[in-house]
Design an enzyme around this catalytic site. Structure first.
Site, PDB file in Angstrom:
ATOM      1  N   HIS A  18       5.463 -50.131  -4.371  1.00  0.00           N
ATOM      2  CA  HIS A  18       6.175 -51.322  -4.823  1.00  0.00           C
ATOM      3  C   HIS A  18       7.473 -51.462  -4.042  1.00  0.00           C
ATOM      4  CE1 HIS A  18       3.974 -51.634  -8.935  1.00  0.00           C
ATOM      5  NE2 HIS A  18       3.327 -52.236  -7.965  1.00  0.00           N
ATOM      6  N   LYS A  22       9.310 -48.567  -1.437  1.00  0.00           N
ATOM      7  CA  LYS A  22       8.870 -48.567  -0.029  1.00  0.00           C
ATOM      8  C   LYS A  22       9.637 -47.534   0.797  1.00  0.00           C
ATOM      9  CE  LYS A  22       6.517 -52.915   0.338  1.00  0.00           C
ATOM     10  NZ  LYS A  22       5.718 -52.627  -0.814  1.00  0.00           N
ATOM     11  N   THR A  44      -1.926 -51.699   1.016  1.00  0.00           N
ATOM     12  CA  THR A  44      -1.663 -53.110   0.782  1.00  0.00           C
ATOM     13  C   THR A  44      -0.798 -53.598   1.941  1.00  0.00           C
ATOM     14  OG1 THR A  44       0.119 -52.418  -0.701  1.00  0.00           O
ATOM     15  CG2 THR A  44      -1.959 -53.100  -1.730  1.00  0.00           C
ATOM     16  N   THR A  47       3.137 -52.535   2.613  1.00  0.00           N
ATOM     17  CA  THR A  47       3.210 -51.075   2.794  1.00  0.00           C
ATOM     18  C   THR A  47       2.554 -50.674   4.108  1.00  0.00           C
ATOM     19  OG1 THR A  47       3.184 -50.733   0.385  1.00  0.00           O
ATOM     20  CG2 THR A  47       2.603 -48.848   1.773  1.00  0.00           C
ATOM     21  N   SER A  64      -1.524 -58.357   0.112  1.00  0.00           N
ATOM     22  CA  SER A  64      -0.402 -57.899  -0.689  1.00  0.00           C
ATOM     23  C   SER A  64      -0.893 -57.641  -2.109  1.00  0.00           C
ATOM     24  CB  SER A  64       0.679 -58.982  -0.688  1.00  0.00           C
ATOM     25  OG  SER A  64       1.716 -58.647  -1.582  1.00  0.00           O
ATOM     26  N   GLY A  65      -0.293 -56.676  -2.785  1.00  0.00           N
ATOM     27  CA  GLY A  65      -0.715 -56.327  -4.140  1.00  0.00           C
ATOM     28  C   GLY A  65      -0.845 -57.510  -5.089  1.00  0.00           C
ATOM     29  N   ASP A  70      -4.255 -54.910  -4.637  1.00  0.00           N
ATOM     30  CA  ASP A  70      -4.543 -53.827  -5.578  1.00  0.00           C
ATOM     31  C   ASP A  70      -6.006 -53.883  -5.999  1.00  0.00           C
ATOM     32  OD1 ASP A  70      -1.854 -53.122  -5.472  1.00  0.00           O
ATOM     33  OD2 ASP A  70      -1.343 -54.111  -7.346  1.00  0.00           O
ATOM     34  N   ASP A  90       6.807 -48.746  -9.395  1.00  0.00           N
ATOM     35  CA  ASP A  90       8.139 -48.758  -9.997  1.00  0.00           C
ATOM     36  C   ASP A  90       8.014 -49.040 -11.489  1.00  0.00           C
ATOM     37  OD1 ASP A  90      10.739 -49.062 -10.738  1.00  0.00           O
ATOM     38  OD2 ASP A  90      11.261 -50.489  -9.165  1.00  0.00           O
ATOM     39  N   HIS A  97       1.909 -58.861 -11.538  1.00  0.00           N
ATOM     40  CA  HIS A  97       0.520 -58.428 -11.393  1.00  0.00           C
ATOM     41  C   HIS A  97       0.268 -57.109 -12.121  1.00  0.00           C
ATOM     42  CE1 HIS A  97       2.595 -56.236  -8.268  1.00  0.00           C
ATOM     43  NE2 HIS A  97       1.511 -55.546  -7.975  1.00  0.00           N
ATOM     44  N   ASP A 100      -3.244 -55.950 -12.795  1.00  0.00           N
ATOM     45  CA  ASP A 100      -3.923 -55.415 -11.613  1.00  0.00           C
ATOM     46  C   ASP A 100      -3.535 -53.961 -11.370  1.00  0.00           C
ATOM     47  OD1 ASP A 100      -4.987 -57.941 -11.275  1.00  0.00           O
ATOM     48  OD2 ASP A 100      -3.573 -58.512  -9.696  1.00  0.00           O
ATOM     49  N   ARG A 106      -6.629 -47.350 -13.687  1.00  0.00           N
ATOM     50  CA  ARG A 106      -7.774 -47.051 -14.558  1.00  0.00           C
ATOM     51  C   ARG A 106      -9.005 -46.684 -13.720  1.00  0.00           C
ATOM     52  NH1 ARG A 106      -8.307 -51.714 -16.828  1.00  0.00           N
ATOM     53  NH2 ARG A 106      -6.674 -51.280 -18.334  1.00  0.00           N
TER      54      ARG A 106
END
Length: 158
Positions: A18, A22, A44, A47, A64-65, A70, A90, A97, A100, A106
Site C-alpha cells: 500500500h 511502498k 500490482t 509496486t 493497480s490494487g 489484488d 497499511d 478496495h 478486495d 482469504r
C-alpha cells in the site's frame, strides 16, 4: 507425514505494498535483492514499477490494487500460479478496495500459501531454508484439505 511437491527452481512471489508501505517494500526488496533475483516476481502496478525502476528487478505487473490488481493476484493464487505473497498493507489507513484486500488474504490462507504482511515476516520467509523445498498448495474445491484433516484425526485417535 507431509506430502511435499518437488522443489521448484524458483518460487512465484507476489509483491504488493500500500502507498504508506511502498518505502518498506523497496527497502526490504533492496536488502533481499540477491534472494529475490532467483524467483519469478509479480506485483500490482505501482509496486511493480517501483521495484523495476529503483532496483532493476524483472517484475510482471498487474493492474493497480484498487483497479483489480489484488483480484488478479488472488485469481493466480487460486489457480496455483503464485507460491508466496508479500503484502505490506497499511492497517491504519482506510482503503476503498478493502473488500478486495480481505478477499486476497482469504484466498491466500484457504489455498495454504505463505503470506507475509510485514517486513519481519517477509525476512523470515524469504531467508527460510524451506524456500528450497517443495510445498503443495491446497485446492479447497477438491475437498483434499478435509480428507487430510480426517485422516490426521483418525491417526491421532489410534
Amino acid at each position: 507425514m507431509p506430502d511435499h511437491a518437488p522443489a521448484p527452481a524458483g518460487r512465484r512471489i507476489a509483491l504488493i505494498a500500500h502507498d504508506n508501505k511502498k518505502r518498506d517494500m523497496l527497502e526490504w526488496a533492496g536488502y533481499d535483492l540477491d534472494l529475490l533475483a532467483g524467483h519469478q516476481l509479480f506485483a500490482t502496478a505501482a509496486t511493480g514499477h517501483l521495484l523495476q525502476q529503483q532496483l532493476g528487478l524483472p517484475v510482471t505487473c498487474f493492474r493497480s490494487g484498487p483497479y483489480g490488481g489484488d483480484q488478479q493476484i488472488g485469481a493466480r493464487i487460486a489457480e496455483g500460479e503464485i507460491d508466496l505473497l508479500v503484502f505490506l498493507w497499511d492497517p491504519l489507513e482506510p482503503h476503498p478496495h478493502d473488500p478486495d484486500v480481505k478477499a486476497l488474504l482469504r484466498v491466500a490462507v484457504v489455498c495454504n500459501i505463505p503470506v507475509a504482511c510485514n517486513r519481519a515476516t517477509a525476512d523470515f520467509m524469504i531467508s527460510s531454508p524451506l524456500m528450497g523445498r517443495g510445498h503443495r498448495q491446497q485446492d479447497p474445491a477438491s475437498g483434499q484439505a478435509r480428507r487430510d484433516q480426517a485422516a490426521l484425526t483418525v491417526a491421532r485417535a489410534g
